[in-house]
Design an enzyme around this catalytic site. Structure first.
Site, PDB file in Angstrom:
ATOM      1  N   LYS A 129     -44.165  26.029  60.281  1.00 45.27           N
ATOM      2  CA  LYS A 129     -44.130  27.477  60.526  1.00 45.27           C
ATOM      3  C   LYS A 129     -43.387  27.745  61.830  1.00 45.27           C
ATOM      4  O   LYS A 129     -43.551  26.995  62.798  1.00 45.27           O
ATOM      5  CB  LYS A 129     -45.579  28.000  60.606  1.00 45.27           C
ATOM      6  CG  LYS A 129     -45.693  29.518  60.732  1.00 45.27           C
ATOM      7  CD  LYS A 129     -47.165  29.950  60.729  1.00 45.27           C
ATOM      8  CE  LYS A 129     -47.327  31.452  60.791  1.00 45.27           C
ATOM      9  NZ  LYS A 129     -48.751  31.879  60.771  1.00 45.27           N
ATOM     10  N   SER A 147     -49.978  35.468  57.415  1.00 40.70           N
ATOM     11  CA  SER A 147     -48.644  35.420  57.976  1.00 40.70           C
ATOM     12  C   SER A 147     -47.859  34.142  57.648  1.00 40.70           C
ATOM     13  O   SER A 147     -46.639  34.146  57.775  1.00 40.70           O
ATOM     14  CB  SER A 147     -48.733  35.582  59.495  1.00 40.70           C
ATOM     15  OG  SER A 147     -49.343  34.454  60.088  1.00 40.70           O
ATOM     16  N   SER A 191     -54.411  33.623  58.019  1.00 48.85           N
ATOM     17  CA  SER A 191     -52.964  33.443  57.810  1.00 48.85           C
ATOM     18  C   SER A 191     -52.534  32.126  57.165  1.00 48.85           C
ATOM     19  O   SER A 191     -51.373  31.977  56.805  1.00 48.85           O
ATOM     20  CB  SER A 191     -52.227  33.596  59.142  1.00 48.85           C
ATOM     21  OG  SER A 191     -52.069  34.945  59.467  1.00 48.85           O
TER      22      SER A 191
END
Lengths: 473, 95
Positions: A72, A148, A172
């Site tokens: 990420k 997210s 997330s």
């Protein structure tokens, strides 16, 4: 056939028997990315040459030896970009150091390869708040991947990553995993070092894996956890081998269903899938009982005071001086701050900084921030009491299946309310995992549903045991 | 109608954000709606409840005050949008 659909264990076998080399595997992942990322938009960037160089010296005797893992874009890897999905870091930033979680993965032989899209600074549940591109759900391309960590879930579910790292502040990791149909796990707060994870809300943030199976998640978690003196909240706890519990049955395991999680806003087809999942757990020998987490409803309000408050302080560091976007039109220092930040941050980040600044400002601190900290105590105590009666708590991960792109962007509060089932584990610092629990036919698409398991702090072993039994049972 | 009144321009200045009038109106309306929801906290009986800042116990962390390797000046400046004479450059502060 592409190697990217195989499990980490299968790939390790091919690597150790020299059927394939680490470089073959990296090239295979890269060609999958080149073929399908233009549609999925999961990756922002990937550096094939750097990964091939790392593959050359990969120690295949290590447990993750030769496995490329996608990251990420809020976790620093020296020499790579780290945009946080924001314009403010998309220019003028190359990571000057490496996060501890990445160092641990490398120590175990893994190769960090590729940077994954996300909601800007991890604020959002759809990845639509990224300033850098649209990410799509592999199960239905006109739908959000969740967020997210939407790039992480989309890449893994879409088989253009073998496994990925995400970060989870209010769901997330678990929510995008649920919406895309993969496994997402948030360890106990403090298990994985936050050093090198760009901070959103420091008392809630935790790095964890997104994978295609519980076994892959357990394997990666083994090599993410560990005490780190560079994170003051890192736990000095020994890390058991989480793969050791895989395959153990769940006969007699006490599973609690919080009645407050089966509410009006829960989509009826999602509920039906989850109830089917619970019946399966019962058939596997678990003892199911209803429990109560009475302060569940206060979770969203508590979280959306505390997380923006912490974020408003954490994001003060983006001042256009040391790194990141700097306005070219400012004439004095105050204007420099105002313009650099206003040009660099997107709407959701501004909204949360404003909210956080407001709840911490003089005259409102007691009414909001202090109240929320007290409510957090009640939410944590709910779990403490519940875990006197049960070993594992099971619930839906998200109240709805994946929305269509653009469907929720007009109403922030509506989007916030959908985090209701994932937020409590962050507020209480507990480990939690989302596992695929069937699909539902919805508006012409087959959309994945996730089942969430929560255990008491540091009991990831029971979490993996229950999740694995459910997955293979 | 919201019971809240936010001086959005004051909050924006504290947050070092510049908002156009349209943005200010837009954000103020959205924040009012969010704050209305947060009034659910006021309905809880929180008398005698201790605040929690971290879910698990947090301890002071100390280490010997010894020099350790850290960023070189060059590394620290490597992402600076503007630097001069091996230092970060900012707009003039003192006339």
């Amino acid at each position: 056939m592409s190697l990217t659909t195989l499990s980490l264990t299968e790939l390790r076998q091919k690597l150790t028997t020299k059927e394939i080399s680490a470089a073959d595997l990296v090239r295979d992942v890269a060609s999958s990315i080149e073929a399908r990322n233009p549609v999925l938009g999961a990756y922002l960037t990937w550096d094939l040459d750097a990964a091939l160089k790392e593959a050359e010296s990969a120690d295949l005797t290590q447990p993750l030896g030769g496995l490329p893992i996608a990251i990420k874009d809020n976790i620093n890897v020296e020499g790579q970009p780290c945009t946080c999905g924001s314009k403010i870091l998309a220019e003028n930033y190359t990571a000057p150091y490496t996060a501890t979680a990445i160092q641990n993965l490398r120590q175990a032989g893994a190769i960090p390869f590729g940077r994954l899209n996300m909601d800007e600074f991890a604020m959002g549940s759809s990845t639509e708040n990224s300033a850098l591109g649209v990410t799509r759900n592999p199960a239905a391309l006109d739908r959000i991947p969740g967020g997210s960590s939407g790039g992480s879930a989309s890449s893994v579910a879409g088989s253009i990553a073998l496994a990925a790292l995400g970060s989870d502040t209010g769901g997330s990791i678990r929510q995008p995993a649920a919406l895309c149909g993969c496994v997402g796990m948030k360890p106990t707060y403090g298990r994985v070092s936050r050093f090198g994870l760009i901070a959103f809300a420091s008392s809630l943030d935790q790095i964890g894996p997104i994978t295609r199976s519980v076994a892959d998640a357990a394997l990666l978690t083994n090599h993410l956890c560990g005490f780190d003196p560079r994170d003051s909240t890192s736990l000095k706890e020994s890390v058991p081998d989480f793969t050791a519990v895989l395959g153990r049955d769940i006969k007699g395991l006490r599973i609690g269903l919080p009645k407050e999680y089966f509410i009006d806003g829960l989509h009826p087809d999602v509920e039906a899938s989850v109830r089917k999942g619970i019946a399966k757990l019962e058939a596997l020998g678990a003892h199911i009982e209803e429990i109560s987490l009475p302060h569940t409803e206060a979770g969203v309000a508590t979280y959306y005071v505390l997380a923006p408050a912490e974020a408003s302080a954490n994001l003060a560091r983006f001042d256009g001086v040391r790194y990141g976007h700097r306005s070219s039109s400012a004439s004095d220092l105050m204007e420099h701050y105002l313009k650099s930040r206003s040009e660099g941050f997107g709407p959701e980040v501004k909204r949360r900084i404003l909210l956080g600044t407001y709840v911490l400002s003089s005259g409102y601190y007691d009414a909001y921030y202090l109240q929320a900290q007290k409510a957090r105590t009640l939410i944590r105590d709910d779990f403490t009491k519940a875990f006197e009666k049960v070993d594992v708590i099971v619930s839906p991960t998200s109240p709805t299946p994946a929305h269509k792109l653009g469907e929720l962007t007009g109403d922030p509060l509506q989007a916030y309310l959908e985090d209701v089932f994932t937020i409590p584990a962050n507020l209480a610092g507990l480990p939690a995992i989302s596992v695929p629990c069937g699909t539902i036919a919805h508006e012409g698409a087959n959309l994945p549903v996730g089942l969430q398991f929560i255990t008491k702090a540091l009991d990831e072993a029971t979490l993996f045991q229950a999740a694995h039994a459910f997955e293979v049972g | 109608m919201s019971a809240h009144s936010i001086d959005i321009h004051r909050v924006a200045k504290l947050a070092r954000l510049e908002l156009s009038d349209d943005e200010a109106t837009h954000y103020a309306a959205q924040l009012h709606r969010v704050l209305d929801h947060m009034d659910t906290l006021a309905k809880l009986d929180l008398s005698g409840v201790e605040p929690t800042s971290h879910a698990l116990p947090v301890y002071d962390v100390v280490r010997p005050d010894e020099a350790r390797p850290g960023f070189s000046q060059q590394q620290a400046l490597s992402n600076a949008p503007k630097s001069v004479l091996d230092q970060f450059q900012i707009p003039k502060v003192i006339e």
